[in-house]
Design a protein around this motif. Structure first.
Motif, mmCIF file in Angstrom:
data_model
loop_
_atom_site.group_PDB
_atom_site.id
_atom_site.type_symbol
_atom_site.label_atom_id
_atom_site.label_comp_id
_atom_site.label_asym_id
_atom_site.label_seq_id
_atom_site.Cartn_x
_atom_site.Cartn_y
_atom_site.Cartn_z
ATOM 1 N N HIS A 236 -60.237 120.934 15.963
ATOM 2 C CA HIS A 236 -59.791 119.836 16.749
ATOM 3 C C HIS A 236 -60.071 119.921 18.173
ATOM 4 C CE1 HIS A 236 -56.910 123.152 16.495
ATOM 5 N NE2 HIS A 236 -56.475 122.850 17.764
ATOM 6 N N SER A 237 -59.932 118.847 18.996
ATOM 7 C CA SER A 237 -59.937 118.605 20.172
ATOM 8 C C SER A 237 -61.405 118.855 20.908
ATOM 9 C CB SER A 237 -59.053 119.562 20.937
ATOM 10 O OG SER A 237 -57.658 119.132 20.620
ATOM 11 N N VAL A 238 -62.247 119.114 20.092
ATOM 12 C CA VAL A 238 -63.883 119.263 20.495
ATOM 13 C C VAL A 238 -64.253 117.800 21.138
ATOM 14 C CG1 VAL A 238 -66.122 119.421 19.648
ATOM 15 C CG2 VAL A 238 -64.285 121.009 18.952
ATOM 16 N N THR A 239 -65.024 117.955 22.236
ATOM 17 C CA THR A 239 -65.808 117.011 23.042
ATOM 18 C C THR A 239 -67.335 117.214 22.941
ATOM 19 O OG1 THR A 239 -63.647 116.432 24.161
ATOM 20 C CG2 THR A 239 -65.914 115.506 24.983
ATOM 21 N N LEU A 240 -67.917 116.233 22.506
ATOM 22 C CA LEU A 240 -69.467 116.290 22.775
ATOM 23 C C LEU A 240 -69.569 115.159 23.743
ATOM 24 C CD1 LEU A 240 -70.885 116.746 19.314
ATOM 25 C CD2 LEU A 240 -70.030 118.619 20.934
ATOM 26 N N GLY A 241 -69.562 115.081 24.859
ATOM 27 C CA GLY A 241 -69.676 114.335 26.032
ATOM 28 C C GLY A 241 -70.673 114.171 26.802
ATOM 29 N N GLY A 242 -70.627 113.288 27.719
ATOM 30 C CA GLY A 242 -71.563 113.077 28.737
ATOM 31 C C GLY A 242 -71.016 113.849 30.404
ATOM 32 N N THR A 243 -71.691 113.710 31.356
ATOM 33 C CA THR A 243 -71.597 114.104 32.566
ATOM 34 C C THR A 243 -71.284 113.328 33.623
ATOM 35 O OG1 THR A 243 -73.647 115.220 33.020
ATOM 36 C CG2 THR A 243 -72.022 116.763 31.911
ATOM 37 N N GLY A 244 -71.766 112.013 33.419
ATOM 38 C CA GLY A 244 -71.934 111.057 34.402
ATOM 39 C C GLY A 244 -71.938 109.588 33.837
ATOM 40 N N LYS A 245 -72.429 108.854 34.825
ATOM 41 C CA LYS A 245 -72.397 107.357 34.334
ATOM 42 C C LYS A 245 -73.831 106.947 33.993
ATOM 43 C CE LYS A 245 -70.156 104.344 36.684
ATOM 44 N NZ LYS A 245 -69.510 103.429 37.797
ATOM 45 N N GLU A 246 -74.850 107.785 33.773
ATOM 46 C CA GLU A 246 -76.115 107.451 33.420
ATOM 47 C C GLU A 246 -75.947 106.828 31.715
ATOM 48 O OE1 GLU A 246 -75.356 111.907 32.127
ATOM 49 O OE2 GLU A 246 -74.971 110.476 33.862
ATOM 50 N N ASP B 155 -80.159 109.024 27.511
ATOM 51 C CA ASP B 155 -79.769 110.185 26.564
ATOM 52 C C ASP B 155 -78.854 111.088 27.444
ATOM 53 O OD1 ASP B 155 -79.591 111.951 24.303
ATOM 54 O OD2 ASP B 155 -81.868 112.098 24.274
ATOM 55 N N ARG B 156 -77.603 111.223 27.192
ATOM 56 C CA ARG B 156 -76.527 111.948 28.046
ATOM 57 C C ARG B 156 -75.425 113.092 27.331
ATOM 58 N NH1 ARG B 156 -75.222 106.965 27.039
ATOM 59 N NH2 ARG B 156 -72.994 106.272 26.693
ATOM 60 N N HIS B 157 -75.807 113.084 25.902
ATOM 61 C CA HIS B 157 -75.096 113.826 25.066
ATOM 62 C C HIS B 157 -75.638 114.952 24.543
ATOM 63 C CE1 HIS B 157 -72.688 109.914 25.470
ATOM 64 N NE2 HIS B 157 -71.698 110.749 25.697
ATOM 65 N N PRO B 158 -74.705 115.999 24.125
ATOM 66 C CA PRO B 158 -75.522 117.135 23.368
ATOM 67 C C PRO B 158 -76.118 116.960 22.041
ATOM 68 C CG PRO B 158 -72.966 117.402 24.011
ATOM 69 C CD PRO B 158 -73.241 116.117 24.184
ATOM 70 N N LYS B 159 -77.028 117.876 21.933
ATOM 71 C CA LYS B 159 -77.790 117.782 20.764
ATOM 72 C C LYS B 159 -77.495 119.295 19.992
ATOM 73 C CE LYS B 159 -79.549 114.253 22.153
ATOM 74 N NZ LYS B 159 -78.976 113.838 23.179
#
Length: 272
Positions: free
Chosen positions: A183-193, A196-200
């Motif tokens: 639970h509470s895992v985030t696969l997120g971005g770091t800005g407003k671009e 392709d901005r999320h983890p693999k």
């Protein structure tokens, strides 16, 4: 008749076992008989049962159960990979979650399993260009299950979302086969671009509770991310990372971390 049932069991042993367990559940708790019949025993296949379950859980005053059921039935009828993934996910939950004692449980009671199956229908809609309907499913999945997965995210098979509450997976995230996350895992971005901005996330990865993996970074196959970690850089295959920001603290300790579900750190700098 017995021969016919045996052949059906050979064709789909997962669904056969679910139906057997459903019958046992009704015998043990008759008050659940109506729910179990309408959710499982009334249906000829796992796909039909999943379509019904998804529609029942996501229906609201804004969208009827019938419409959602028709959408899900269409998805399963047109993409056999959805049913295959549903079976792989179910077996993954049964094998990895010590609280799961029957195949019946994820389908009936586990919101992590139900959320990922509903996401898969939304992802099918997204690939068909039906983006608004896909966004609607994303909204309802978030409201009902507390799991927010963008319908464009690409997620493999054999996935376990344990407890699943507050899981967030962004638009350009990719999750490989046989991944487990709590639970509470985030696969997120770091800005407003907007690119392709999320983890693999590679195959066989274990992501602990509360971990945040941010940006277009690579998490190598069969690695581990410790609970509460904030991962901002690539993670090599077969390693364990921990901390804020996360750093390598050792090896993964086994060939399949997502299956073994061992989250203990046994020694910084050594085999974890």
């Amino acid at each position: 008749m017995a021969e016919t049932r045996a052949k059906l069991a050979d064709l789909d042993p997962v669904w056969t076992r679910i139906c057997e367990e459903a019958g046992q559940a009704v015998a043990a708790e008759p008050l659940l008989g109506g729910l179990v019949h309408i959710s499982i025993l009334h249906h000829p296949t796992l796909e039909r049962a999943l379509a019904h379950r998804t529609a029942m859980k996501l229906a609201s005053g804004e969208m009827s159960e019938q419409i959602l059921r028709e959408i899900a039935d269409e998805a399963y009828a047109n993409d056999s990979a959805l049913g295959q993934a549903a079976r792989a996910d179910l077996v993954a939950v049964y094998e990895r979650d010590p609280a799961c004692h029957r195949y019946l449980q994820p389908l009936m009671y586990f919101k992590g399993y139900q959320a990922i199956q509903a996401y898969r229908v939304g992802h099918w809609l997204w690939k068909q260009g039906r983006h608004d309907m896909a966004y609607f499913l994303q909204m309802r999945i978030s409201e009902q299950f507390g799991v927010d997965i963008h319908p464009a995210a690409r997620i493999g098979r054999g996935i376990m979302l344990d407890h699943a509450h507050s899981v967030v997976i962004g638009e350009t995230a990719v999750v490989g086969d046989n991944v487990s996350m709590l639970h509470s895992v985030t696969l997120g971005g770091t800005g407003k671009e907007e690119e392709d901005r999320h983890p693999k996330i590679g195959e066989g990865v274990l992501i602990g509770a509360g971990a945040k993996v941010l940006g277009n970074i690579q998490v190598g196959c069969c690695s581990r991310i410790a609970a509460g970690s904030v991962v901002l850089d690539d993670v090599p295959p077969g390693s364990t990372v921990a901390g804020v920001p996360a750093r390598i603290v050792g090896k993964a300790g086994c060939a399949q971390p997502s299956v073994m579900m061992d989250q203990l750190l046994k020694g910084e700098g050594g085999d974890a």
